[in-house]
Motif scaffolding. Structure first.
Motif, PDB file in Angstrom:
ATOM      1  N   ARG A  56     -21.501 -10.114  23.972  1.00 37.07           N
ATOM      2  CA  ARG A  56     -22.165 -10.762  25.107  1.00 37.07           C
ATOM      3  C   ARG A  56     -22.065 -12.279  25.012  1.00 37.07           C
ATOM      4  O   ARG A  56     -21.730 -12.961  25.972  1.00 37.07           O
ATOM      5  CB  ARG A  56     -23.633 -10.333  25.171  1.00 37.07           C
ATOM      6  N   SER A  57     -22.381 -12.821  23.838  1.00 35.90           N
ATOM      7  CA  SER A  57     -22.386 -14.271  23.690  1.00 35.90           C
ATOM      8  C   SER A  57     -20.996 -14.858  23.879  1.00 35.90           C
ATOM      9  O   SER A  57     -20.845 -15.936  24.438  1.00 35.90           O
ATOM     10  CB  SER A  57     -22.936 -14.659  22.312  1.00 35.90           C
ATOM     11  N   LEU A  58     -19.974 -14.162  23.419  1.00 37.14           N
ATOM     12  CA  LEU A  58     -18.612 -14.681  23.585  1.00 37.14           C
ATOM     13  C   LEU A  58     -18.230 -14.724  25.052  1.00 37.14           C
ATOM     14  O   LEU A  58     -17.524 -15.623  25.497  1.00 37.14           O
ATOM     15  CB  LEU A  58     -17.613 -13.835  22.794  1.00 37.14           C
ATOM     16  N   ARG A  59     -18.704 -13.748  25.804  1.00 33.84           N
ATOM     17  CA  ARG A  59     -18.485 -13.799  27.244  1.00 33.84           C
ATOM     18  C   ARG A  59     -19.080 -15.107  27.812  1.00 33.84           C
ATOM     19  O   ARG A  59     -18.457 -15.795  28.619  1.00 33.84           O
ATOM     20  CB  ARG A  59     -19.155 -12.583  27.899  1.00 33.84           C
ATOM     21  N   ASP A  60     -20.266 -15.445  27.340  1.00 36.45           N
ATOM     22  CA  ASP A  60     -20.920 -16.661  27.818  1.00 36.45           C
ATOM     23  C   ASP A  60     -20.137 -17.899  27.402  1.00 36.45           C
ATOM     24  O   ASP A  60     -20.037 -18.867  28.156  1.00 36.45           O
ATOM     25  CB  ASP A  60     -22.351 -16.740  27.275  1.00 36.45           C
ATOM     26  N   VAL A  61     -19.594 -17.859  26.186  1.00 36.89           N
ATOM     27  CA  VAL A  61     -18.800 -18.985  25.703  1.00 36.89           C
ATOM     28  C   VAL A  61     -17.559 -19.151  26.575  1.00 36.89           C
ATOM     29  O   VAL A  61     -17.243 -20.255  27.017  1.00 36.89           O
ATOM     30  CB  VAL A  61     -18.391 -18.768  24.225  1.00 36.89           C
ATOM     31  N   VAL A  62     -16.891 -18.052  26.847  1.00 39.25           N
ATOM     32  CA  VAL A  62     -15.670 -18.130  27.648  1.00 39.25           C
ATOM     33  C   VAL A  62     -15.967 -18.682  29.040  1.00 39.25           C
ATOM     34  O   VAL A  62     -15.255 -19.542  29.550  1.00 39.25           O
ATOM     35  CB  VAL A  62     -15.000 -16.742  27.749  1.00 39.25           C
ATOM     36  N   SER A  63     -17.072 -18.212  29.636  1.00 34.99           N
ATOM     37  CA  SER A  63     -17.335 -18.700  30.988  1.00 34.99           C
ATOM     38  C   SER A  63     -17.735 -20.169  30.961  1.00 34.99           C
ATOM     39  O   SER A  63     -17.406 -20.928  31.861  1.00 34.99           O
ATOM     40  CB  SER A  63     -18.359 -17.830  31.697  1.00 34.99           C
ATOM     41  N   LEU A  64     -18.392 -20.603  29.877  1.00 37.49           N
ATOM     42  CA  LEU A  64     -18.729 -22.020  29.777  1.00 37.49           C
ATOM     43  C   LEU A  64     -17.470 -22.869  29.632  1.00 37.49           C
ATOM     44  O   LEU A  64     -17.331 -23.910  30.287  1.00 37.49           O
ATOM     45  CB  LEU A  64     -19.630 -22.281  28.564  1.00 37.49           C
ATOM     46  N   ILE A  65     -16.552 -22.418  28.784  1.00 37.01           N
ATOM     47  CA  ILE A  65     -15.339 -23.207  28.567  1.00 37.01           C
ATOM     48  C   ILE A  65     -14.535 -23.300  29.866  1.00 37.01           C
ATOM     49  O   ILE A  65     -13.964 -24.349  30.190  1.00 37.01           O
ATOM     50  CB  ILE A  65     -14.493 -22.606  27.417  1.00 37.01           C
ATOM     51  N   ALA A  66     -14.531 -22.212  30.630  1.00 33.40           N
ATOM     52  CA  ALA A  66     -13.840 -22.252  31.922  1.00 33.40           C
ATOM     53  C   ALA A  66     -14.449 -23.338  32.819  1.00 33.40           C
ATOM     54  O   ALA A  66     -13.734 -24.144  33.419  1.00 33.40           O
ATOM     55  CB  ALA A  66     -13.919 -20.894  32.600  1.00 33.40           C
ATOM     56  N   GLN A  67     -15.770 -23.379  32.851  1.00 35.60           N
ATOM     57  CA  GLN A  67     -16.469 -24.415  33.625  1.00 35.60           C
ATOM     58  C   GLN A  67     -16.091 -25.805  33.108  1.00 35.60           C
ATOM     59  O   GLN A  67     -15.828 -26.715  33.886  1.00 35.60           O
ATOM     60  CB  GLN A  67     -17.975 -24.257  33.434  1.00 35.60           C
ATOM     61  N   ALA A  68     -16.102 -25.943  31.789  1.00 30.91           N
ATOM     62  CA  ALA A  68     -15.831 -27.238  31.178  1.00 30.91           C
ATOM     63  C   ALA A  68     -14.428 -27.730  31.540  1.00 30.91           C
ATOM     64  O   ALA A  68     -14.227 -28.909  31.805  1.00 30.91           O
ATOM     65  CB  ALA A  68     -15.984 -27.146  29.659  1.00 30.91           C
ATOM     66  N   ILE A  69     -13.484 -26.796  31.561  1.00 26.53           N
ATOM     67  CA  ILE A  69     -12.108 -27.194  31.887  1.00 26.53           C
ATOM     68  C   ILE A  69     -12.036 -27.707  33.326  1.00 26.53           C
ATOM     69  O   ILE A  69     -11.446 -28.745  33.600  1.00 26.53           O
ATOM     70  CB  ILE A  69     -11.144 -26.007  31.686  1.00 26.53           C
ATOM     71  N   ILE A  70     -12.709 -27.004  34.235  1.00 27.89           N
ATOM     72  CA  ILE A  70     -12.696 -27.441  35.633  1.00 27.89           C
ATOM     73  C   ILE A  70     -13.284 -28.840  35.771  1.00 27.89           C
ATOM     74  O   ILE A  70     -12.726 -29.717  36.429  1.00 27.89           O
ATOM     75  CB  ILE A  70     -13.480 -26.444  36.510  1.00 27.89           C
ATOM     76  N   ILE A  71     -14.408 -29.061  35.107  1.00 28.66           N
ATOM     77  CA  ILE A  71     -15.059 -30.366  35.202  1.00 28.66           C
ATOM     78  C   ILE A  71     -14.192 -31.455  34.590  1.00 28.66           C
ATOM     79  O   ILE A  71     -14.058 -32.551  35.151  1.00 28.66           O
ATOM     80  CB  ILE A  71     -16.432 -30.321  34.518  1.00 28.66           C
ATOM     81  N   THR A  72     -13.584 -31.141  33.445  1.00 28.09           N
ATOM     82  CA  THR A  72     -12.731 -32.142  32.809  1.00 28.09           C
ATOM     83  C   THR A  72     -11.577 -32.520  33.736  1.00 28.09           C
ATOM     84  O   THR A  72     -11.259 -33.702  33.901  1.00 28.09           O
ATOM     85  CB  THR A  72     -12.161 -31.599  31.487  1.00 28.09           C
ATOM     86  N   LEU A  73     -10.969 -31.507  34.345  1.00 25.87           N
ATOM     87  CA  LEU A  73      -9.846 -31.787  35.237  1.00 25.87           C
ATOM     88  C   LEU A  73     -10.276 -32.680  36.398  1.00 25.87           C
ATOM     89  O   LEU A  73      -9.597 -33.646  36.743  1.00 25.87           O
ATOM     90  CB  LEU A  73      -9.252 -30.469  35.764  1.00 25.87           C
ATOM     91  N   LEU A  74     -11.426 -32.361  36.961  1.00 24.25           N
ATOM     92  CA  LEU A  74     -11.934 -33.181  38.065  1.00 24.25           C
ATOM     93  C   LEU A  74     -12.168 -34.608  37.613  1.00 24.25           C
ATOM     94  O   LEU A  74     -11.788 -35.566  38.289  1.00 24.25           O
ATOM     95  CB  LEU A  74     -13.247 -32.595  38.577  1.00 24.25           C
TER      96      LEU A  74
END
Ligand SMILES: Nc1ncnc2c1ncn2[C@@H]1O[C@H](COP(=O)(O)OP(=O)(O)OP(=O)(O)O)[C@@H](O)[C@H]1O
Ligand SMILES: [Mg+2]
Lengths: 318, 251
Positions: free
Chosen positions: B105-123
């Motif tokens: 469960r927690s790794l799922r949360d980590v993956v979704s956070l990193i996905a968010q982080a990548i989008i924000i970084t790109l922006l």
């Protein structure tokens, strides 16, 4: 197949400020043979679910021991888990997944490989007549369909023992009959089935042996026939026009009445040795005392009568 | 081996259920983008930064840490729903690893956070942020640790309290001081001495300092290894505790 000794559990729960201990299960000794449908009968709060949850390794007993399919509950719960299946009273499916997904996942949680898990899921879907809905989300299922998924989940890994907590509660009569057939089929495959129920007719018709539980203790155990035989004689149900209490006073003194209970305002339950012979006498006694009858019925003792004599309460009332 | 397999199994399931909810994607991206678009323009003057790039270098790592903390802390609600549906109990009667029930469960949360982080970084890159890829990856590692910790904590607490009504105020109470004292939105270098003193005791303020150093390209800064170690230790503790709660009896 299942053997328990002195299984105990009490819960500490808070009631307002004070802490109160509830003795949910107080020393349960059981022996269940292989290939048996064993029924646990008892009113709400008797401790049925608590006993099952202990045997299924979900809660730790406060005392006592148990052996399930050769594995010791205390020292080897991991092995117990591999050998048993458990279907909870409240269901176990997730709204957003499909029955097929749930079955495959559950099989895989038992260490079964992907391809094998898919096959098993397919077979289970067929056996429980779920193929048609297999790929719909569980939230779209009817209560009966959902219950069938629960049970399919509980046996997906071919356990030696399966615990079914109230498998038929909330099902319509037809689904209930279906479920009985499923459960008998499990027995035919050599599985030991341990079910709990509130339904007397279910315990009577389905179970090879039953234990009646009340207030955390087993008050009677045996085959349905044995238990009913323990209550010798017949039961006569009488409804009078007027107060049952007053009628009871009249009949109490009759020598052939072995036991008497008032069941409601105007109903009486009489235990007699030979109903056919004693019924006319009952009629006569009531007539002499000036009571008008609205009905009289004779029947063989039921499990409810067993429950009544063992606990002093009717299962239907409690 | 069994443990890795079990974790993967739980992760897959949770991930599948997550991506089936497109609402999540919308909310998860909309919020941080709003921060970036509406809050960031105030930064340059407020921070007296010399350029947009510099302002973002301070703000973006703080924002990412904030997302990691909050994203994780509120995962417990999903678990309570699973408890209620009987899914957790059903898992606990199988021999599946208890640590896997948590980590999947927690790794799922980590993956979704990193996905968010990548989008924000790109922006943010599009708006003028500059950062070295190596530093960025290390910052993501830090974020992953934070998300792992906070989601594990949230799951553990959810298993203890077992009700949304208790979880919501509890999580808010934890999140608020953490947020205020970590210098997430603005660096604590503006804060008076006593406030900085308290903040030193907030582990997340170490994480924010580390992340900022990384975004500034200051890999050799002590804040980097300190932030990573502090997070690693606390994450290990949180995961160990939460896995125990999964193993313990719950109802
Ligand atoms: N987690 C718990 N905390 C406190 N008390 C509990 C807990 N679980 C069960 N009890 C109490 O233990 C007693 C036995 O409960 P149990 O669920 O075993 O009954 P049951 O026979 O299954 O009843 P039902 O037919 O209603 O399902 C009840 O008084 C119940 O309130
Ligand atoms: Mg029950």
């Amino acid at each position: 197949m299942i053997e328990t000794k002195g299984l105990r559990k009490s819960f500490r729960s808070r009631q307002g400020r004070s802490k109160k201990a509830v003795d949910a299960v107080r020393g349960v000794d059981l022996v269940v043979a292989q290939g048996e449908i064993f029924g646990f009968l008892g009113p709400n709060g008797a401790g049925k679910t608590t006993t099952l949850r202990m045997l299924a390794t979900l809660i730790e007993p406060d005392g006592g021991e148990a052996n399930l399919a050769g594995a010791d509950l205390r020292t080897n719960p991991g092995e117990v888990r591999r050998r048993i299946g458990y279907v909870a009273q409240g269901g176990s499916t997730w709204d957003e997944s499909t029955a097929r997904e749930e079955l495959v996942l559950h099989a895989r949680m038992y260490g079964i490989g992907k391809a094998e898990a898919r096959q098993r899921a397919e077979r289970a879907l067929e056996a429980f007549q779920l193929t048609e809905y297999a790929d719909r989300k569980c939230k779209t299922y009817s209560g009966g369909q959902r219950r069938r998924v629960d049970i399919a989940l509980g046996i997906i890994h071919d356990p030696k023992i399966v615990f079914l907590d109230e498998p038929t509660t909330g099902l319509d009569p037809q689904s209930r009959a279906h479920m009985w057939d499923e459960i008998r089929r499990l027995r035919a495959e050599g599985m030991t089935v341990f079910i709990t129920t509130h339904y007397l007719d279910e315990a009577d018709a389905l179970c090879d042996r039953i234990a009646i539980m009340d207030h955390g203790e087993i008050v009677a155990e045996g085959t349905p026939a044995e238990l009913k035989r323990e209550i010798s004689g017949d039961v006569v149900l009488v409804t009078v026009e007027g107060s049952a209490q007053d009628a009871a006073k009249v009949l109490e003194t009759e020598p052939y009445v072995t036991r008497l209970e008032t069941s409601d305002e105007s109903g009486l339950r009489l235990y007699v040795n030979d109903g056919a012979r004693d019924m006319p006498q009952i009629l006569r006694a009531l007539d002499t005392a000036g009571f008008a009858l609205s009905s009289i019925e004779l029947h063989r003792p039921s499990l409810d009568d067993v429950f009544l004599t063992k606990t002093g309460r009717s299962l239907r009332e409690s | 081996m069994k443990f890795a397999r079990d974790t993967w199994l739980i992760f897959q399931r949770q991930f599948l259920l997550l991506v089936r909810q497109p609402v999540w994607l919308f909310v998860g991206i909309f919020q941080p983008v709003m921060y970036l678009l509406l809050f960031a323009p105030l930064l340059k003057p407020a921070l007296q930064a010399s350029s947009n790039a510099e302002a973002y270098r301070i703000f973006v790592p703080g924002l990412l840490v904030l997302l990691a903390i909050f994203g994780g802390l509120f995962q417990g609600f999903g678990l309570i729903a699973e408890l209620r549906a009987g899914v957790i109990e059903r898992s606990r009667v199988t021999p599946v690893s208890r640590l896997a029930l948590l980590l999947g469960r927690s790794l799922r949360d980590v993956v979704s956070l990193i996905a968010q982080a990548i989008i924000i970084t790109l922006l943010a890159l599009a708006f003028g942020l500059t950062v070295f890829i190596g530093d960025l990856l290390l910052a993501y590692l830090l974020l992953a640790l934070i998300a792992l910790m906070t989601s594990a904590l949230s799951y553990g607490i959810a298993l203890v309290v077992k009700s949304e009504d208790a979880l919501a105020p509890l999580m808010n109470t934890i999140a608020q001081p953490v947020l205020l004292l970590s210098g997430i939105l603005l660096p604590l270098s503006f804060a008076p001495g006593w406030l900085q003193g308290i903040a030193d005791w907030n582990p997340f303020s170490w994480a924010v300092d580390g992340a900022r150093a990384l975004f500034a390209g200051d890999l050799g800064n002590d804040a980097v290894w300190q932030g990573l170690s502090v997070m690693a230790v606390i994450t290990t503790l949180a995961v160990t505790w939460a896995a125990r709660e999964f193993a313990r009896s719950v109802r």
